[in-house]
Design an enzyme around this catalytic site. Structure first.
Site, short mmCIF file in Angstrom:
data_model
loop_
_atom_site.label_atom_id
_atom_site.label_comp_id
_atom_site.label_asym_id
_atom_site.label_seq_id
_atom_site.Cartn_x
_atom_site.Cartn_y
_atom_site.Cartn_z
CG ASP A 82 -2.01 0.96 1.24
OD1 ASP A 82 -2.49 1.28 0.14
OD2 ASP A 82 -2.43 1.40 2.34
CG HIS A 83 -0.72 4.91 0.34
ND1 HIS A 83 -1.11 5.89 -0.52
CD2 HIS A 83 -1.84 4.53 1.01
CE1 HIS A 83 -2.41 6.11 -0.37
NE2 HIS A 83 -2.88 5.29 0.54
CG HIS A 176 -5.37 8.17 3.83
ND1 HIS A 176 -4.83 8.89 2.80
CD2 HIS A 176 -5.48 6.89 3.39
CE1 HIS A 176 -4.62 8.08 1.77
NE2 HIS A 176 -5.00 6.87 2.10
N GLY A 177 -8.07 8.29 7.48
CA GLY A 177 -8.21 8.36 8.93
C GLY A 177 -9.22 9.36 9.44
CG HIS A 204 -6.59 5.16 -1.31
ND1 HIS A 204 -5.43 4.69 -0.75
CD2 HIS A 204 -6.68 4.60 -2.54
CE1 HIS A 204 -4.83 3.89 -1.62
NE2 HIS A 204 -5.56 3.83 -2.72
N GLY A 205 -9.12 6.04 2.10
CA GLY A 205 -9.73 6.80 3.19
C GLY A 205 -11.17 6.39 3.41
CG ASN A 226 -7.30 0.93 -0.28
OD1 ASN A 226 -7.69 0.00 -0.98
ND2 ASN A 226 -6.15 1.54 -0.48
CB THR A 229 -8.83 4.69 10.32
OG1 THR A 229 -7.74 5.30 9.61
CG2 THR A 229 -8.99 5.38 11.66
P1 13P Z 1 -8.56 4.72 6.16
O1 13P Z 1 -7.51 4.53 7.19
O2 13P Z 1 -9.19 6.06 6.21
O3 13P Z 1 -9.57 3.61 6.17
O4 13P Z 1 -7.83 4.64 4.72
C1 13P Z 1 -7.20 3.45 4.35
C2 13P Z 1 -6.42 3.60 3.11
O5 13P Z 1 -6.74 4.37 2.23
C3 13P Z 1 -5.23 2.77 2.94
O6 13P Z 1 -4.57 2.99 1.74
ZN ZN Z 2 -4.78 5.05 1.14
#
Ligand code: 13P
Ligand code: ZN
Length: 274
Positions: A82-83, A176-177, A204-205, A226, A229
């Site tokens: 990931d990323h 994200h998060g 994402h997020g 994805n 969190t």
């Molecule tokens: P969250 O932590 O917001 O669920 O996002 C996860 C993510 O995008 C991982 O690449």
């Molecule tokens: Zn992400």
């Protein structure tokens, strides 16, 4: 079953308007709970690992352990990086047995993002590995605000025409998060990207995005969701609530809670929308 290249699974999801859930794990106990959840739902899932997590546990050791977890599972599992911001780290993960990788050049200018993504595409194709890239930038706390950019339709079209990645992460208002309100989500933009660019899209997020909105997004090409969190928050909550119990009992409670969460989320996302 072994870990698999998930590209055909993601493509089937794209064609049929559902999504495969991809869960971020920080440790083996989380990975085991996630696999159990996927098995309970009886759907394929992706286990996502970041470079930081690989650095924490050791690249080879963690990769081999998660691969063996995949081998003993009852469902297809993609092992996804990931990323990852460094091309050399993507190559290293591919060499170790990752079946899917994300090269994240989203904070670079587009020409350099394309140039680096193409290096990853070449290497990943040789090794039968799925490729995800990101265009626009899904933010997270602590980053410079100017990095945050919503994905442009024209750029997405050009990026896909030049790279032919298997799936594309788009920035459409999630973060994200962090929980975001429905009016922050750019349904207009994702609809236009989906119309113009024939590629499975990645959200994402996704933590904090209500289930009805997640389902709505499946009709606009989101085929990989994805989740990090929400899983981490549950993990902490379970362990803190059970800290006076034996570790085995606390971990067992955590594992069941995560399994149930993954079961429910994976089922929800695996239902095609109309
Ligand atoms: P969250 O932590 O917001 O669920 O996002 C996860 C993510 O995008 C991982 O690449
Ligand atoms: Zn992400």
């Amino acid at each position: 079953m072994a870990v698999v290249n998930p590209a055909s699974l993601i493509h089937a999801a794209f064609e049929n308007r559902y999504a495969i859930a991809a869960y971020n794990v920080d440790s083996l106990d989380m990975a085991m709970a996630v696999v159990r959840g996927g098995e309970a739902a009886n759907v394929p899932i992706l286990i996502q690992i970041t470079v930081d997590t690989l650095n924490t546990w050791g690249w080879e050791r963690l990769t081999h352990m998660v691969c063996s977890l995949g081998a003993s599972s009852e469902i297809p599992i993609g092992l996804h990086l990931d990323h990852c911001k460094q091309v050399k780290d993507v190559f290293r993960a591919i060499d170790l047995g990752f079946t899917s990788v994300m090269y994240d050049g989203s904070t670079l200018d587009m020409a350099l993002n394309i140039q680096n993504t193409l290096k990853v595409v070449d290497y990943a194709r040789l090794h039968n590995v799925m490729i995800e890239a990101e265009l626009g930038h899904v933010g997270r706390e602590g980053e410079p605000l100017e990095w945050r950019t919503v994905t442009s339709v024209e750029e997405a079209s050009e990026f896909y025409a030049k790279t032919h990645v298997d799936c594309l992460a788009v920035a459409i208002g999630t973060e994200h998060g962090k929980q975001v309100d429905e009016d922050h989500i750019r349904f207009d933009r994702i609809r236009d990207i989906h119309r113009e660019v024939p590629v499975p899209l990645v959200l994402h997020g996704s933590s904090g995005v209500p289930n009805d909105i997640l389902c709505k997004l499946l009709s606009f090409g989101i085929s990989k969701v994805n989740i990090g969190t929400e899983l981490r928050t549950l993990w902490w909550k379970c362990l803190l609530e059970n800290q006076t119990r034996k570790p085995r009992e606390a971990l067992s409670t955590m594992s069941k809670t995560l399994r149930d969460y993954v079961n429910e989320k994976s089922r929800l996302l695996s239902h095609p929308v109309n």
